[in-house]
Structures are given as structure tokens and as C-alpha cells.
Design a protein around this motif. Structure first.
Motif, mmCIF file in Angstrom:
data_model
loop_
_atom_site.group_PDB
_atom_site.id
_atom_site.type_symbol
_atom_site.label_atom_id
_atom_site.label_comp_id
_atom_site.label_asym_id
_atom_site.label_seq_id
_atom_site.Cartn_x
_atom_site.Cartn_y
_atom_site.Cartn_z
ATOM 1 N N LEU A 9 8.323 -5.073 -1.848
ATOM 2 C CA LEU A 9 7.075 -5.806 -1.682
ATOM 3 C C LEU A 9 5.917 -4.832 -1.466
ATOM 4 C CD1 LEU A 9 5.351 -8.332 -1.256
ATOM 5 C CD2 LEU A 9 6.107 -8.353 1.141
ATOM 6 N N ALA A 10 6.139 -3.851 -0.583
ATOM 7 C CA ALA A 10 5.077 -2.888 -0.273
ATOM 8 C C ALA A 10 4.631 -2.137 -1.523
ATOM 9 C CB ALA A 10 5.555 -1.906 0.796
ATOM 10 N N LEU A 11 5.600 -1.677 -2.312
ATOM 11 C CA LEU A 11 5.258 -0.907 -3.507
ATOM 12 C C LEU A 11 4.620 -1.793 -4.580
ATOM 13 C CD1 LEU A 11 8.387 1.432 -3.681
ATOM 14 C CD2 LEU A 11 6.068 1.979 -2.888
ATOM 15 N N SER A 12 5.065 -3.052 -4.649
ATOM 16 C CA SER A 12 4.464 -3.991 -5.597
ATOM 17 C C SER A 12 3.005 -4.260 -5.240
ATOM 18 C CB SER A 12 5.257 -5.302 -5.599
ATOM 19 O OG SER A 12 4.621 -6.264 -6.403
ATOM 20 N N GLY A 16 -0.385 -3.199 -7.386
ATOM 21 C CA GLY A 16 -1.403 -4.176 -7.766
ATOM 22 C C GLY A 16 -2.778 -3.814 -7.233
ATOM 23 N N LEU A 17 -2.842 -3.395 -5.983
ATOM 24 C CA LEU A 17 -4.129 -3.063 -5.368
ATOM 25 C C LEU A 17 -4.727 -1.785 -5.973
ATOM 26 C CD1 LEU A 17 -3.360 -3.971 -1.642
ATOM 27 C CD2 LEU A 17 -4.816 -5.222 -3.247
ATOM 28 N N THR A 18 -3.852 -0.848 -6.339
ATOM 29 C CA THR A 18 -4.338 0.365 -7.003
ATOM 30 C C THR A 18 -4.980 -0.003 -8.339
ATOM 31 O OG1 THR A 18 -2.645 1.732 -5.944
ATOM 32 C CG2 THR A 18 -3.666 2.614 -7.927
ATOM 33 N N ALA A 19 -4.355 -0.962 -9.033
ATOM 34 C CA ALA A 19 -4.914 -1.425 -10.305
ATOM 35 C C ALA A 19 -6.258 -2.127 -10.102
ATOM 36 C CB ALA A 19 -3.927 -2.368 -10.994
ATOM 37 N N VAL A 24 -4.593 3.346 -1.928
ATOM 38 C CA VAL A 24 -3.620 2.708 -1.041
ATOM 39 C C VAL A 24 -2.615 3.714 -0.504
ATOM 40 C CG1 VAL A 24 -1.894 0.869 -0.843
ATOM 41 C CG2 VAL A 24 -3.822 0.586 -2.418
ATOM 42 N N ASP A 25 -2.384 3.682 0.821
ATOM 43 C CA ASP A 25 -1.284 4.399 1.445
ATOM 44 C C ASP A 25 -0.260 3.366 1.904
ATOM 45 O OD1 ASP A 25 -2.487 6.842 1.123
ATOM 46 O OD2 ASP A 25 -3.330 6.925 3.133
ATOM 47 N N VAL A 26 1.026 3.722 1.831
ATOM 48 C CA VAL A 26 2.097 2.807 2.236
ATOM 49 C C VAL A 26 2.983 3.476 3.275
ATOM 50 C CG1 VAL A 26 4.119 1.502 1.478
ATOM 51 C CG2 VAL A 26 2.123 1.672 -0.026
ATOM 52 N N VAL A 27 3.262 2.768 4.375
ATOM 53 C CA VAL A 27 4.262 3.223 5.350
ATOM 54 C C VAL A 27 5.170 2.036 5.662
ATOM 55 C CG1 VAL A 27 2.777 5.000 6.358
ATOM 56 C CG2 VAL A 27 2.771 2.726 7.343
ATOM 57 N N GLY A 40 -6.220 8.208 10.574
ATOM 58 C CA GLY A 40 -6.940 8.081 9.315
ATOM 59 C C GLY A 40 -8.203 7.255 9.444
ATOM 60 N N SER A 41 -8.947 7.205 8.331
ATOM 61 C CA SER A 41 -10.174 6.417 8.290
ATOM 62 C C SER A 41 -10.007 5.352 7.201
ATOM 63 C CB SER A 41 -11.371 7.317 7.975
ATOM 64 O OG SER A 41 -12.562 6.554 7.924
ATOM 65 N N TYR A 42 -9.358 4.253 7.577
ATOM 66 C CA TYR A 42 -9.052 3.197 6.611
ATOM 67 C C TYR A 42 -10.093 2.079 6.665
ATOM 68 C CZ TYR A 42 -4.509 5.413 6.015
ATOM 69 O OH TYR A 42 -3.513 6.312 5.735
ATOM 70 N N ASP A 43 -10.308 1.452 5.517
ATOM 71 C CA ASP A 43 -11.223 0.307 5.440
ATOM 72 C C ASP A 43 -10.520 -0.982 5.813
ATOM 73 O OD1 ASP A 43 -13.569 1.683 4.457
ATOM 74 O OD2 ASP A 43 -12.460 1.958 2.597
ATOM 75 N N LEU A 44 -9.166 -0.999 5.681
ATOM 76 C CA LEU A 44 -8.416 -2.217 5.970
ATOM 77 C C LEU A 44 -6.945 -1.868 6.144
ATOM 78 C CD1 LEU A 44 -8.924 -5.702 4.966
ATOM 79 C CD2 LEU A 44 -6.839 -4.805 3.962
ATOM 80 N N VAL A 45 -6.264 -2.591 7.033
ATOM 81 C CA VAL A 45 -4.820 -2.422 7.236
ATOM 82 C C VAL A 45 -4.137 -3.758 6.955
ATOM 83 C CG1 VAL A 45 -2.976 -1.918 8.882
ATOM 84 C CG2 VAL A 45 -5.089 -0.578 8.944
#
Length: 219
Positions: A9-12, A16-19, A24-27, A40-45
Motif C-alpha cells: 500500500l505504501a509503495l502504491s 501515485g503521489l510521485t506521478a 515522497v519519502d516512505v517509512v 525533516g521539513s515535510y509539508d504533510l505526513v
């Protein structure tokens, strides 16, 4: 950043969001997610609730306690008022129950980023006459005395306060406080407005027949 232990799910979602044009970073672990969000300096989690290490509630609460204001969208396989209230009470900005539509997720992300952009530099405290609403701490004061509200009651009041003096329709409240996919009884809004009138000054929230509700500005 996506914090989700279901790797497929995370990678999917990341793909999609990269497209869509997002970086996007995933943990996959709560502790790692907290560390990365702090450093980090993220706009959204995007934060799952059921995580190894630390669950999403604790990650969210820790970020808010440390003063981080990054928008947080919680994902969970659970549903129900209790879980939503707990998520919002720990400082989450929005809540999406699995399984969810990818289109809905993207719409929520865009809404949170837009809200953050509109609120940049703005005070988190709304003062309307004797009514004081601290949107960051989710606390409400009337004539100097704190009024205890549930997460949903606060969210309804916040929507009215952000447009104080203007008419806010029932549909707008449903979309922002529940979501635009809500298919329950729309009269639930009336129930919450009625409760707010009991807890606050009854004259603060006016019904504009056939149009919606207006929070009086106190001026």
C-alpha cells in the motif's frame, strides 16, 4: 512522508503521489516515522495508526507536543467516532478509513496543503467578541471560562468561526467536518449546532433559513 507498514500500500501510494508531482519519502515503522518527521521539513505526513514501534496516535501526539505543526492525515482500518475523536484529539488534521478511494485521498491532501498555505503566518487563535478559539490547542473560551467540546463539536465550531459573519451551508460543514463521501443523515449537523448553542451563548449561532448557519462576530 508516508508512514505505513503495509508495504504494498505504501509503495502504491508513493508511486501515485510521485506521478502527481509530489516528492515522497516512505517509512514503515512508527519510531522511524517520528524521527524523520522531527528531523525533516515535510509539508504533510500520511500516518497509519496501527504501526510497529509506536502507533500513529503516539507519533502524532509526540510531534504536536514538540511543537511541530506539519499537517497530519491519519489512515486506519478502524472506523467509528471513538477512534476519530482520539486521532483528532492527539492533533491529527484529517482522518481516512481504509479501504479508501485514491481520488479522495488526493483531494484530502490538496485540501490540507491549501489550508496550510492559507494559514501561513496566521494566528491560531480566533477571537470573536467574548468567544476565543485556540485552533492549535483545540480549546474554546467564553467570557474567559473554558468550554469543553468534543472533537466533532470543536470542528463544527471552527468551520463557522473561520467564516464568521458569513453563512455556512450544512453541506459545507458536512464536507469539512465529516467528508464529502458522508452518506449518513445530514441532519447530524443540526444536532451538533444545537449542542454548541447549549454549551455556548445560544445567540452566537444564527440559523439562516434555507441557507445554513452564521456565527455572529460579536461586533
Amino acid at each position: 512522508m508516508i508512514v505505513e507498514d503495509e508495504r504494498r500500500l505504501a509503495l502504491s501510494l508513493a508511486k501515485g503521489l510521485t506521478a502527481e508531482g509530489y516528492a515522497v519519502d516512505v517509512v514503515h515503522d512508527g519510531r522511524e516515522g517520528l524521527h524523520r518527521a522531527t528531523e525533516g521539513s515535510y509539508d504533510l505526513v500520511i500516518l497509519d495508526i496501527m504501526l510497529p514501534g509506536l502507533n500513529g496516535y503516539r507519533v502524532c501526539a509526540a510531534l504536536r507536543a514538540a511543537g511541530h505543526e506539519v499537517p497530519i492525515l491519519m489512515l486506519t482500518a478502524k472506523d467509528g467516532e471513538y477512534d476519530e475523536a482520539e486521532g483528532l484529539d492527539t492533533g491529527a488534521d484529517d482522518y481516512l478509513t481504509k479501504p479508501f478511494s485514491y481520488v479522495v485521498l488526493v483531494a484530502r491532501i490538496k485540501a490540507l496543503l491549501r489550508r496550510r498555505g492559507n494559514g501561513a503566518g496566521a494566528s491560531p487563535v480566533l477571537e470573536l467578541g467574548e468567544l476565543r478559539i485556540d485552533t492549535a490547542a483545540h480549546r474554546v473560551f467564553l467570557d474567559g471560562s473554558e468550554v469543553t467540546l468534543t472533537a466533532k463539536e470543536f470542528s463544527v465550531l471552527e468551520q463557522l468561526a473561520l467564516r464568521a459573519g458569513e453563512v455556512v451551508s450544512k453541506a459545507q460543514i458536512l464536507e469539512h467536518v465529516w467528508d464529502f463521501a458522508y452518506d449518513g443523515d445530514p441532519n447530524i449537523v443540526e444536532v451538533y449546532v444545537s449542542t454548541l448553542r447549549r454549551k455556548l451563548d445560544a445567540g452566537l449561532i444564527r440559523t439562516v433559513r434555507g441557507a445554513g448557519y452564521r456565527l455572529e462576530t460579536g461586533g
